[in-house]
Design an enzyme around this catalytic site. Structure first.
Site, short mmCIF file in Angstrom:
data_model
loop_
_atom_site.label_atom_id
_atom_site.label_comp_id
_atom_site.label_asym_id
_atom_site.label_seq_id
_atom_site.Cartn_x
_atom_site.Cartn_y
_atom_site.Cartn_z
CE LYS A 1 20.01 19.89 -42.26
NZ LYS A 1 19.22 20.65 -43.62
CB ILE B 1 10.32 24.62 -44.12
CG1 ILE B 1 9.96 23.40 -45.15
CG2 ILE B 1 9.06 24.79 -42.72
CD1 ILE B 1 10.47 22.01 -44.96
CB ALA C 1 16.10 18.76 -45.11
CB VAL D 1 9.84 17.08 -52.15
CG1 VAL D 1 10.17 15.98 -52.52
CG2 VAL D 1 9.93 18.21 -52.72
C1 LIG Z 1 12.77 18.95 -55.62
C2 LIG Z 1 12.09 19.27 -53.86
C3 LIG Z 1 12.50 19.89 -53.09
C4 LIG Z 1 12.81 20.10 -51.87
N1 LIG Z 1 13.56 20.21 -50.29
C5 LIG Z 1 13.44 20.50 -49.43
C6 LIG Z 1 13.50 20.77 -47.88
O1 LIG Z 1 14.74 19.42 -47.97
N2 LIG Z 1 13.46 21.55 -47.41
C7 LIG Z 1 12.76 22.49 -47.36
O2 LIG Z 1 12.72 24.00 -46.06
N3 LIG Z 1 12.08 23.12 -48.82
C8 LIG Z 1 12.34 21.95 -49.57
N4 LIG Z 1 11.48 22.00 -51.03
C9 LIG Z 1 10.73 23.02 -51.15
C10 LIG Z 1 9.01 22.71 -49.97
O3 LIG Z 1 9.00 21.07 -50.36
C11 LIG Z 1 7.93 23.90 -50.29
O4 LIG Z 1 8.59 24.74 -49.59
C12 LIG Z 1 6.61 23.04 -49.29
O5 LIG Z 1 6.58 21.92 -49.44
C13 LIG Z 1 5.92 23.90 -49.26
O6 LIG Z 1 4.98 23.49 -50.13
P1 LIG Z 1 3.73 24.51 -50.74
O7 LIG Z 1 2.80 24.32 -49.51
O8 LIG Z 1 3.56 26.07 -51.21
O9 LIG Z 1 3.50 23.80 -52.00
P2 LIG Z 1 2.59 22.25 -52.07
O10 LIG Z 1 2.65 21.48 -51.10
O11 LIG Z 1 1.96 22.61 -53.32
O12 LIG Z 1 0.91 22.58 -51.91
C14 LIG Z 1 -0.07 23.10 -52.65
C15 LIG Z 1 -1.11 22.59 -51.86
O13 LIG Z 1 -2.15 24.80 -52.58
C16 LIG Z 1 -3.17 22.83 -53.09
N5 LIG Z 1 -4.26 24.21 -53.92
C17 LIG Z 1 -3.34 24.54 -55.42
N6 LIG Z 1 -4.65 24.29 -56.48
C18 LIG Z 1 -5.88 24.87 -55.42
C19 LIG Z 1 -7.15 24.22 -56.34
N7 LIG Z 1 -7.87 24.62 -58.00
N8 LIG Z 1 -7.59 24.75 -55.35
C20 LIG Z 1 -7.84 24.02 -54.19
N9 LIG Z 1 -6.62 23.85 -53.62
C21 LIG Z 1 -5.66 23.81 -54.18
C22 LIG Z 1 -3.31 21.81 -53.08
O14 LIG Z 1 -4.15 21.01 -52.59
C23 LIG Z 1 -2.28 21.92 -52.01
O15 LIG Z 1 -2.65 21.71 -50.69
C24 LIG Z 1 12.10 21.38 -51.88
C25 LIG Z 1 11.26 21.82 -52.99
C26 LIG Z 1 11.13 20.66 -53.93
C27 LIG Z 1 10.50 21.02 -55.72
#
Ligand SMILES: Cc1cc2nc3c(=O)[nH]c(=O)nc-3n(C[C@H](O)[C@H](O)[C@H](O)COP(=O)(O)OP(=O)(O)OC[C@H]3O[C@@H](n4cnc5c(N)ncnc54)[C@H](O)[C@@H]3O)c2cc1C
Length: 500
Positions: free
Chosen positions: A79, A345, A51, A48
Site C-alpha cells: 500500500k 491498527i 489496511a 475487519v
Molecule cells: C468497519 C471497520 C473497518 C476497519 N478497518 C480498519 C482498517 O482498514 N485498518 C485499521 O487499522 N483498522 C481498521 N479497523 C479497526 C480494526 O478492525 C481493529 O482496530 C482491530 O481489529 C482490533 O480489534 P480488537 O482486537 O480491539 O477487537 P476484536 O477483534 O473485537 O477482538 C476482541 C477479542 O476479545 C475477545 N473477547 C471479548 N469478550 C470476551 C470474553 N468475555 N471472554 C473471552 N474473550 C473475550 C474476543 O474473543 C476477541 O478475541 C476497522 C474497524 C471497523 C469496525
C-alpha cells in the site's frame, strides 16, 4: 503507588489488539514478566481491519518478522496511498500518499515554491512531484532504498485480518506467550483499591494477574463493563455509526493503494488482497437503512461477492481514560475512529509501545497513568481532527449529509489549522502528530482548500531558477518509476507467490 511488582500480565482478547499487545510485551519485557492471553473462539473477533500505514513496518521489524513470510501468510499486498474518490465533488479524485510531494527544504516547505510557480503559470498538479503517486498510477512497486529522502517511497500493507491474527498468534506462542481459550464470565476486584485481581472463565478456571490489558473489543469488558470508565462521544463530528463489510473476488490486477469512495451519506472502502477484495461501506444510520447500505455496496463492488455481508455498529469517540487502575484499554475497547485513514491498527501499536515506555515494573504510579492518558488523548484527538477535515471541507451539494458536515462547527484545533493555511499557506505539524505536513497538505489541497499565500522565502530565486528547480525535482521523482516492476510482478517475484 498501589500495586507491587508487576509480574503477570493478562491480555483479555485475541483480536489484532490482543495479539499485537502480546507480541510486543513478550518481545520487549518477556525477561521480567509472563504474558497470558485469553480469547474465545465462540465470541470471535470483529473480523475487519485490513489496511495499514507505514509504521507497521517498524512493528514487524521490531518483532523480527520476515516480510516475505508475512506477505505470503496474510495474503498481503503493498500500500502506497489511499485514493479518495468523490470526496470534494462527485467525479473527482485525489491521493493521500505516504510519500511527500516535492522535496523538503530547510526553511521553506515545498508547497510555497509550488504555489509561487503556479502563480507564474505552472500547470502541474502537486502530485506530479510525488513518487508514491506516480507508482500508484503506474500500478508499480519496489522497495526503494536510497540515502536521498527525495526518492524514498514509504509503504504499508493490506492484509487479511484473520490471517494476520493467526500469524501473530503463531509468533507469540513461539516466543512464550500462554494462550487460554474460554469465555470470561466474571471479574474479581480488590475490595479496597478496585484493582482487578482475576477473571473467571465459564469452565470455572480463575486467572490472576497484576496488570490487565483490555483488548476485548467494543464491549470493553474490563475498562468499561467493570471499571465504568466512561466514553467521550464524537459522533456530532463524525456521524457515521455503522459499516457493512462484504468480500468480493480479486481483480485481475491488484493496485498498490486503498480506494475510499464517497457516497451520499458515507464512503466505501476497497482493499485489494492477493486472494480477494476487502469491501465495506461506512455510513450514517440516520441517512441509510441497513438494506440501503447493502444495496449501495453491492452495486459498487465491481467483482462478484464471495461472502455474506457483515454489519458492524460503532460509536466514534474514545474511552475517557485509556489506563484506569490496573487496566489498560488497547484496540477497540479504548475508542474508535472510522477507518478512513487506516489508523486503528496503528493506535494499537502506539498504545502498547507507550505502555512499554511507561511500564510500571515496580508498582503502578499515578503519574505514569496520567502521562499515559495525556499522550493517548492527544493522539486520538489529532487523528480525529485529520479525519474530520476530509468531511468538513467538501463541496458536495447532492445530499443533506454533506451539507451538514460542511456547516458543522469543528474542533478549535482543526479550525485553526485550516484558517492558518487559507490565510497564509502556513502548515505546521502539531507536536507528535501522526500525520506530517505532507499529509495535511495533500488532503487540504485534494479537498479544494487553497493556500492563501506562499512564504516570501520562495521569492529567493529568479523565475528561471524556480522553474529549473521544479523541473529537476519532477525529473528525479519520475526517473525510478520506469524501472519498477508491476505490483503483481513484485509480489510474485519477491515472495515467490504461485498466483498469476
Ligand atoms: C468497519 C471497520 C473497518 C476497519 N478497518 C480498519 C482498517 O482498514 N485498518 C485499521 O487499522 N483498522 C481498521 N479497523 C479497526 C480494526 O478492525 C481493529 O482496530 C482491530 O481489529 C482490533 O480489534 P480488537 O482486537 O480491539 O477487537 P476484536 O477483534 O473485537 O477482538 C476482541 C477479542 O476479545 C475477545 N473477547 C471479548 N469478550 C470476551 C470474553 N468475555 N471472554 C473471552 N474473550 C473475550 C474476543 O474473543 C476477541 O478475541 C476497522 C474497524 C471497523 C469496525
Amino acid at each position: 503507588m498501589t500495586k507491587n511488582v508487576i509480574k503477570d500480565v493478562v491480555i483479555v482478547g485475541g483480536g489484532t489488539a490482543g495479539w499485537i499487545s502480546a507480541a510486543v510485551i513478550q518481545r520487549l519485557l518477556g525477561a521480567t514478566v509472563s504474558v497470558n492471553l485469553i480469547e474465545s473462539e465462540d465470541i470471535g473477533t470483529v473480523g475487519v481491519g485490513e489496511a495499514t500505514i507505514p509504521p507497521i513496518t517498524l512493528l514487524n521489524n521490531m518483532l523480527g518478522i520476515d516480510e516475505k513470510a508475512f506477505i505470503r501468510e496474510t495474503n498481503a499486498t503493498m500500500k502506497l496511498a489511499i485514493r479518495f474518490e468523490n470526496w470534494r465533488v462527485n467525479g473527482e479524485q485525489y491521493y493521500h500518499t505516504f510519500g511527500a510531494p516535492g522535496k523538503s527544504f530547510a526553511f521553506c516547505q515545498f508547497h510555497h515554491y509550488f504555489k509561487r510557480a503556479q502563480q507564474l503559470g505552472l500547470e502541474d498538479s502537486l502530485w506530479d512531484y510525488d513518487l508514491n503517486y506516480l507508482a500508484c498510477e503506474a500500478g508499480k512497486f519496489a522497495h526503494i532504498a536510497s540515502p536521498d529522502p527525495i526518492i524514498e517511497m514509504p509503504y504499508a500493507y493490506h492484509f487479511d485480518a484473520s490471517l494476520y491474527a493467526r500469524f501473530l498468534r503463531k509468533k507469540c506462542e513461539q516466543m512464550g506467550v500462554t494462550r487460554t481459550e474460554g469465555i470470561i464470565t466474571s471479574v474479581q476486584q480488590n475490595a479496597d483499591s478496585g484493582y482487578i485481581d482475576s477473571v473467571t472463565l465459564k469452565d470455572g478456571k480463575k486467572i490472576s494477574g497484576d496488570l490487565f490489558v483490555d483488548c476485548s473489543g467494543f464491549r470493553g469488558l474490563l475498562i468499561q463493563q467493570t471499571l465504568n470508565t466512561g466514553y467521550e462521544d464524537w459522533s456530532h463530528w463524525l456521524p457515521c455509526d455503522r459499516a457493512v463489510a462484504m468480500p468480493s473476488e480479486r481483480h485481475e490486477k491488484t493496485s498498490p493503494f486503498t480506494r475510499s469512495i464517497a457516497h451520499t451519506a458515507g464512503w466505501q472502502w476497497r482493499i485489494p488482497l492477493q486472494h480477494r477484495n476487502g469491501n465495506g461501506l461506512v455510513y450514517s444510520s440516520h441517512h441509510y437503512t441497513d438494506d440501503q447500505a447493502l444495496d449501495i455496496l453491492s452495486s459498487n463492488l465491481e467483482t462478484a461477492p464471495i461472502g455474506d455481508p457483515k454489519y458492524i455498529h460503532f460509536r466514534t469517540g474514545r474511552r475517557r481514560k485509556q489506563w484506569h487502575k490496573n487496566v489498560i484499554a488497547v484496540g477497540l475497547s479504548g475508542g474508535f475512529l472510522e477507518p478512513l485513514e487506516s489508523t486503528s491498527i496503528h493506535l494499537i501499536q502506539s498504545a502498547v509501545v507507550r505502555l512499554v515506555h511507561l511500564f510500571p515494573h515496580d508498582g503502578i504510579k499515578q503519574k505514569q497513568i496520567e502521562e499515559y492518558n495525556k499522550q493517548s488523548q492527544m493522539e486520538f484527538e489529532q487523528i480525529r481532527d485529520f479525519i474530520i477535515l476530509h468531511y468538513h471541507v467538501n463541496e458536495r451539494n447532492d445530499s443533506q449529509f454533506w451539507k451538514d458536515v460542511r456547516n458543522m462547527e469543528v474542533p478549535e484545533s482543526l479550525m485553526h489549522k485550516i484558517e492558518l493555511f487559507t490565510a497564509s499557506g502556513n502548515l505546521f505539524r502539531a507536536q507528535n502528530d501522526l500525520f506530517l505536513e505532507s499529509s495535511w497538505l495533500q488532503v487540504l489541497m485534494g479537498q479544494g482548500v487553497k493556500a492563501g499565500d506562499y512564504h516570501p522565502l520562495a521569492n529567493g530565486m529568479s523565475e528561471k531558477k524556480l522553474f529549473e528547480l521544479m523541473a529537476s525535482i519532477k525529473k528525479i521523482k519520475n526517473e525510478p518509476v520506469g524501472k519498477l516492476a508491476s505490483h503483481d510482478d513484485f509480489l510474485r517475484e519477491y515472495c515467490r507467490l504461485q498466483r498469476p
